[in-house]
Design a protein around this motif. Sequence first.
Motif, mmCIF file in Angstrom:
data_model
loop_
_atom_site.group_PDB
_atom_site.id
_atom_site.type_symbol
_atom_site.label_atom_id
_atom_site.label_comp_id
_atom_site.label_asym_id
_atom_site.label_seq_id
_atom_site.Cartn_x
_atom_site.Cartn_y
_atom_site.Cartn_z
ATOM 1 N N TYR A 262 0.611 -0.517 -0.036
ATOM 2 C CA TYR A 262 0.213 -0.199 0.173
ATOM 3 C C TYR A 262 1.176 1.359 0.048
ATOM 4 O O TYR A 262 0.001 1.979 -1.187
ATOM 5 C CB TYR A 262 -0.906 0.142 1.675
ATOM 6 C CG TYR A 262 -1.810 -0.670 1.325
ATOM 7 C CD1 TYR A 262 -2.548 -1.996 0.073
ATOM 8 C CD2 TYR A 262 -2.790 -1.069 2.214
ATOM 9 C CE1 TYR A 262 -3.278 -2.446 -0.135
ATOM 10 C CE2 TYR A 262 -4.041 -1.451 2.607
ATOM 11 C CZ TYR A 262 -3.888 -2.315 0.972
ATOM 12 O OH TYR A 262 -5.280 -3.330 1.285
ATOM 13 N N ALA A 263 1.761 1.382 0.646
ATOM 14 C CA ALA A 263 3.140 2.191 0.547
ATOM 15 C C ALA A 263 3.478 2.639 -0.545
ATOM 16 O O ALA A 263 3.433 3.698 -0.910
ATOM 17 C CB ALA A 263 3.729 2.099 1.738
ATOM 18 N N LEU A 264 3.936 1.462 -1.132
ATOM 19 C CA LEU A 264 4.903 1.550 -2.551
ATOM 20 C C LEU A 264 3.792 2.264 -3.170
ATOM 21 O O LEU A 264 3.863 3.453 -4.381
ATOM 22 C CB LEU A 264 5.444 0.969 -2.990
ATOM 23 C CG LEU A 264 6.625 0.021 -2.210
ATOM 24 C CD1 LEU A 264 7.492 -1.440 -2.040
ATOM 25 C CD2 LEU A 264 7.861 1.128 -2.268
ATOM 26 N N ALA A 265 2.265 1.518 -3.319
ATOM 27 C CA ALA A 265 1.513 1.987 -4.741
ATOM 28 C C ALA A 265 1.041 3.804 -4.113
ATOM 29 O O ALA A 265 0.572 4.384 -5.042
ATOM 30 C CB ALA A 265 0.460 1.242 -4.583
ATOM 31 N N GLY A 266 0.369 3.912 -3.014
ATOM 32 C CA GLY A 266 0.772 5.279 -2.644
ATOM 33 C C GLY A 266 1.423 6.036 -2.570
ATOM 34 O O GLY A 266 1.028 7.277 -3.332
ATOM 35 N N GLY A 267 2.440 5.372 -3.120
ATOM 36 C CA GLY A 267 3.715 6.520 -3.401
ATOM 37 C C GLY A 267 3.151 7.414 -4.666
ATOM 38 O O GLY A 267 4.121 8.464 -5.187
ATOM 39 N N GLY A 268 3.434 6.777 -5.610
ATOM 40 C CA GLY A 268 3.111 6.614 -6.608
ATOM 41 C C GLY A 268 4.930 7.270 -7.349
ATOM 42 O O GLY A 268 5.886 6.417 -6.976
ATOM 43 N N VAL A 269 4.375 7.632 -8.950
ATOM 44 C CA VAL A 269 6.004 8.039 -9.213
ATOM 45 C C VAL A 269 6.377 8.657 -8.793
ATOM 46 O O VAL A 269 7.816 8.212 -7.957
ATOM 47 C CB VAL A 269 5.644 8.206 -10.901
ATOM 48 C CG1 VAL A 269 7.360 8.157 -11.760
ATOM 49 C CG2 VAL A 269 5.021 6.780 -11.758
ATOM 50 N N TRP A 270 6.542 9.773 -8.703
ATOM 51 C CA TRP A 270 6.851 11.118 -7.402
ATOM 52 C C TRP A 270 6.815 11.091 -6.224
ATOM 53 O O TRP A 270 7.446 11.831 -5.343
ATOM 54 C CB TRP A 270 7.003 12.513 -8.275
ATOM 55 C CG TRP A 270 6.961 11.798 -9.497
ATOM 56 C CD1 TRP A 270 5.349 12.031 -11.065
ATOM 57 C CD2 TRP A 270 8.133 12.317 -10.228
ATOM 58 N NE1 TRP A 270 5.942 12.160 -11.889
ATOM 59 C CE2 TRP A 270 7.626 11.965 -11.934
ATOM 60 C CE3 TRP A 270 9.569 12.039 -10.107
ATOM 61 C CZ2 TRP A 270 8.648 12.146 -13.139
ATOM 62 C CZ3 TRP A 270 9.912 11.927 -10.607
ATOM 63 C CH2 TRP A 270 10.082 12.178 -12.377
ATOM 64 N N GLY A 271 6.096 9.815 -5.465
ATOM 65 C CA GLY A 271 6.225 10.055 -4.228
ATOM 66 C C GLY A 271 5.105 11.550 -3.582
ATOM 67 O O GLY A 271 4.486 12.220 -4.455
ATOM 68 N N LEU A 272 4.899 11.172 -2.244
ATOM 69 C CA LEU A 272 3.594 12.191 -1.914
ATOM 70 C C LEU A 272 4.641 13.272 -1.068
ATOM 71 O O LEU A 272 4.147 14.041 -0.607
ATOM 72 C CB LEU A 272 3.288 11.289 -0.220
ATOM 73 C CG LEU A 272 2.125 10.242 -0.867
ATOM 74 C CD1 LEU A 272 1.622 9.797 0.664
ATOM 75 C CD2 LEU A 272 1.355 10.393 -2.192
ATOM 76 N N GLY A 273 5.902 13.095 -1.083
ATOM 77 C CA GLY A 273 6.718 13.988 -0.268
ATOM 78 C C GLY A 273 7.748 13.990 1.111
ATOM 79 O O GLY A 273 7.040 12.608 1.595
ATOM 80 N N PRO A 274 8.667 14.462 1.615
ATOM 81 C CA PRO A 274 9.382 13.672 2.093
ATOM 82 C C PRO A 274 8.363 14.000 4.036
ATOM 83 O O PRO A 274 7.687 15.826 3.483
ATOM 84 C CB PRO A 274 10.344 15.080 2.448
ATOM 85 C CG PRO A 274 10.797 15.406 1.118
ATOM 86 C CD PRO A 274 9.315 14.681 0.336
ATOM 87 N N GLY A 275 8.077 13.555 4.501
ATOM 88 C CA GLY A 275 7.537 13.437 5.386
ATOM 89 C C GLY A 275 5.500 13.215 5.409
ATOM 90 O O GLY A 275 5.049 13.767 6.518
ATOM 91 N N ALA A 276 5.344 13.055 4.370
ATOM 92 C CA ALA A 276 3.686 13.518 4.193
ATOM 93 C C ALA A 276 3.397 11.289 4.112
ATOM 94 O O ALA A 276 2.646 11.443 3.621
ATOM 95 C CB ALA A 276 3.857 13.398 2.310
ATOM 96 N N SER A 277 4.134 10.516 4.680
ATOM 97 C CA SER A 277 3.389 9.355 4.427
ATOM 98 C C SER A 277 2.426 9.174 5.196
ATOM 99 O O SER A 277 2.454 9.668 6.359
ATOM 100 C CB SER A 277 4.832 7.929 5.339
ATOM 101 O OG SER A 277 3.667 6.671 5.219
ATOM 102 N N ARG A 278 1.248 7.640 4.165
ATOM 103 C CA ARG A 278 -0.122 8.095 5.382
ATOM 104 C C ARG A 278 0.543 7.006 6.542
ATOM 105 O O ARG A 278 -0.075 6.105 7.432
ATOM 106 C CB ARG A 278 -1.134 7.740 4.329
ATOM 107 C CG ARG A 278 -1.343 8.518 4.024
ATOM 108 C CD ARG A 278 -2.442 8.604 2.597
ATOM 109 N NE ARG A 278 -2.150 9.711 2.028
ATOM 110 C CZ ARG A 278 -2.276 9.864 0.374
ATOM 111 N NH1 ARG A 278 -1.741 8.451 -0.288
ATOM 112 N NH2 ARG A 278 -3.198 11.289 -0.430
#
Length: 417
Positions: A262-278
């Motif tokens: 889920y984490a890898l898929a949620g980040g997509g190609v460019w990511g959610l940004g530093p500190g923005a992990s769900r």
Amino acid sequence: MTATRLSWRDSPAVQGASRQLRGRLKWLESPLATYYLILGSAGMLVGLGLVMVLSASSVTSYMDTQSPYSDFTKQAVFAVVGVIVATVTSRLPIRVFKVMAFPLMLATLFLQVLVMVPGIGVEVLGNRNWIRVGGLQIQPSEIGKVALILMVALVLSNRQAYLHDPRRSILPTVPYVVLLIGLIMLGKDLGTTMVVAVIYLGMLWCAGARKALFGWLAALALVTLPIAIWTSGNRTSRIQAWLGGCDNVDLDGCYQKVHGMYALAGGGVWGLGPGASREKWQWLPEAHNDVIFAIIGEELGLPGALTVLALYVVLAYACYRLIAQTRDMFVRVASAGIMVWICFQAVVNIGSVLGIFPIVGVPLPLVSYGGSALVMTLFGIGILLAFARQEPGAAEALTLKPRRVARTLAVLPRRKG
């Protein structure tokens, strides 16, 4: 007259780009190139690891201690200690590592026995592989990796003339390997056992052991590995979850793997940004430890994940340079052991997060949270730096440039004229 057909390789643009690339890579001819490749890749991995530990552990740290920085502070302290250890180690002569091999091996075996002592040994998530002395928690098996590498390298280098006879060269190393692996398995740590076994095999391969020996060892692994798996309910559930595909978070052994995906898929190609992990919000267990690569992918996306992979490739290439260029059997075999240790463990960790391998609970070297692992891996990096300083021309290049900035620039090629 027939016109000569030029291939795309002969075009002026390709030839120009090729010359430009060769010019930029010319610095690899420097005697200090290996030294700075090791230093740069390891340093960047440690720096990235500290940033990601701060991000991944902030939520659980706040829940436990009312401070988002508690785990990060511990990791930062261990990073400072590890850097000091690596700095001192990098300036030691090779003979010191030969002298320390046997005492370090004995100390490791003693500490590993203490893991089984009630009141001293500590069990975490089903594995008993830590000891607690005062407020300090140590994992002896991490020390054992370095001890085994130095011990096996010493024995094989001393018996280099008898490598054609396994009984006189390889057999003397077996008691150390069996004792260390046996004590680790008593603590039910199959992941570390696999890493130690592969380190040993890699060193034997680099030393030039007969190929038939690896066949016998592979047969032994095929017999013992299933027994080790099916005698542990925890390991069995992980293997079954891996083989079953883990498409349901409620299945036994699937929770961590599914949330890692889920984490890898949620980040997509460019990511959610530093500190923005769900997923770090108490969804993904051990987010700052064994599955920190999932948080890297979620926050930094594909570029961040590929950067981590590239840094391990650079470190592996630097180790290969050491192995290929040295004439010292001890340096060659020890470098191979450290390379296999760091790179194999990284492959297993990342492969576990991606679902390629079952989750076996080994940290991502130089990146994951863990004091013993970080300090001892930096100790291994210090050994590699000490070997790199002994390459032809390296010591002279460092001596001729006493200033720190000038020593850093010594890796760059000089312009003629």
